[in-house]
Enzyme design. Sequence first.
Site, PDB file in Angstrom:
ATOM      1  N   GLN A 147      51.498 132.605 116.298  1.00 40.36           N
ATOM      2  CA  GLN A 147      52.681 131.749 116.251  1.00 40.36           C
ATOM      3  C   GLN A 147      53.726 132.240 117.253  1.00 40.36           C
ATOM      4  O   GLN A 147      54.090 133.415 117.257  1.00 40.36           O
ATOM      5  CB  GLN A 147      53.261 131.743 114.817  1.00 40.36           C
ATOM      6  CG  GLN A 147      54.452 130.813 114.640  1.00 40.36           C
ATOM      7  CD  GLN A 147      54.100 129.339 114.855  1.00 40.36           C
ATOM      8  OE1 GLN A 147      53.084 128.850 114.358  1.00 40.36           O
ATOM      9  NE2 GLN A 147      54.926 128.629 115.617  1.00 40.36           N
ATOM     10  N   ASP A 193      44.697 126.677 120.143  1.00 40.19           N
ATOM     11  CA  ASP A 193      45.972 126.117 120.604  1.00 40.19           C
ATOM     12  C   ASP A 193      45.839 125.563 122.023  1.00 40.19           C
ATOM     13  O   ASP A 193      46.686 124.806 122.485  1.00 40.19           O
ATOM     14  CB  ASP A 193      47.050 127.224 120.614  1.00 40.19           C
ATOM     15  CG  ASP A 193      48.038 127.075 119.462  1.00 40.19           C
ATOM     16  OD1 ASP A 193      48.149 125.957 118.929  1.00 40.19           O
ATOM     17  OD2 ASP A 193      48.691 128.068 119.112  1.00 40.19           O
ATOM     18  N   LYS A 207      50.596 125.116 108.502  1.00 36.95           N
ATOM     19  CA  LYS A 207      49.277 125.175 109.159  1.00 36.95           C
ATOM     20  C   LYS A 207      48.228 125.715 108.194  1.00 36.95           C
ATOM     21  O   LYS A 207      47.116 125.191 108.104  1.00 36.95           O
ATOM     22  CB  LYS A 207      49.348 126.045 110.422  1.00 36.95           C
ATOM     23  CG  LYS A 207      50.085 125.352 111.566  1.00 36.95           C
ATOM     24  CD  LYS A 207      50.410 126.289 112.721  1.00 36.95           C
ATOM     25  CE  LYS A 207      51.266 125.564 113.752  1.00 36.95           C
ATOM     26  NZ  LYS A 207      51.772 126.430 114.817  1.00 36.95           N
TER      27      LYS A 207
END
Length: 290
Positions: A96, A119, A52
């Site tokens: 994460q 997200d 990422k």
Amino acid sequence: MKVIDGKALAASLRAEIAKGVEELKTAKSVTPGLAVILVGDNPASVSYVTAKEKACREAGMASREVRLPADTPEADLLALVRELNADPAVHGILVQLPLPKHIGEKNVIDAIAPEKDVDGFTPVNVGRMMIGEECFLPCTPHGIVKLIEFSGMDIAGKHAVVIGRSNIVGKPVAALLSRKETNATVTLCHTGTRDLAHFTRQADIVVVAAGRAGTLTGDMLKPGATVIDVGVNRIEDPSRPRGYRLVGDADFDSCAAVAGAITPVPGGVGPMTITMLLWNTLEAARRSAR
Ligand code: NAP
């Protein structure tokens, strides 16, 4: 039979995103910034976070990585999220998952400011998605819709069967495919579904997100169906240097023999997930510069 090339679609969208980043830098002197928080050193999470951050830099964005030890107290993580919420150079915050067991995932996600929730996991964003308001769409489900469109299929009026009802994949995919803009008829299957194949055999589109290799086989498909394989499973393979290989939830060979189009694993949904994260981060920076 067509193999849907997620890498190719991701590359073309990332080029478009990089152009958007340059335009924003020039027009508003704003560099989109993504903060990525990793707690602990779970090997899969480390590789996701590294990928990422790399993608972020390649798109011309600023990537701020915060790596914390596995025993970080929940209160410290919450304080960090609040600090990033208040930082104008940070447009997107990604924590994460999974987090270590002593940290309440829900508490941490709830602490992320909805306008930085790239997200698309906070209840505010999920609610906005469900009622069709401006929001950040969750990355993997959004990438899945893009992949189906990229395959050339007109989704409207098709019957989509989604296998899996997780909050991060199955449920939002079902919600997105059934929106008026996409207009599919959706059946959502899970472990309580009796006779899964009865449903998949009626599907024009099957999205399989069960997290189990071999969940979908060719005999469960209608000829010509489009298969989106979300699963990522490690299978022991002594012939590989790492001792394993990655496979999806669909048995590729038998499904490819019947399907009209299918995503490979790797190289299908995975590259699109990171791409849609960049997409949301650029969008967050654009909104902050309005
Ligand atoms: P999850 O939270 O474990 O959910 C799996 C879902 O599948 C559950 O709803 C479960 O039903 C259902 N299920 C499991 N076995 C089934 C079966 N035999 N028949 C019908 N339904 C079944 O998993 P997830 O987070 O959604 O992830 C799914 C897979 O996608 C994983 O392999 C994950 O690694 C992968 N993934 C990939 C990406 C990417 O970017 N490529 C992103 C996210 C996830 P119940 O609810 O009844 O238990």
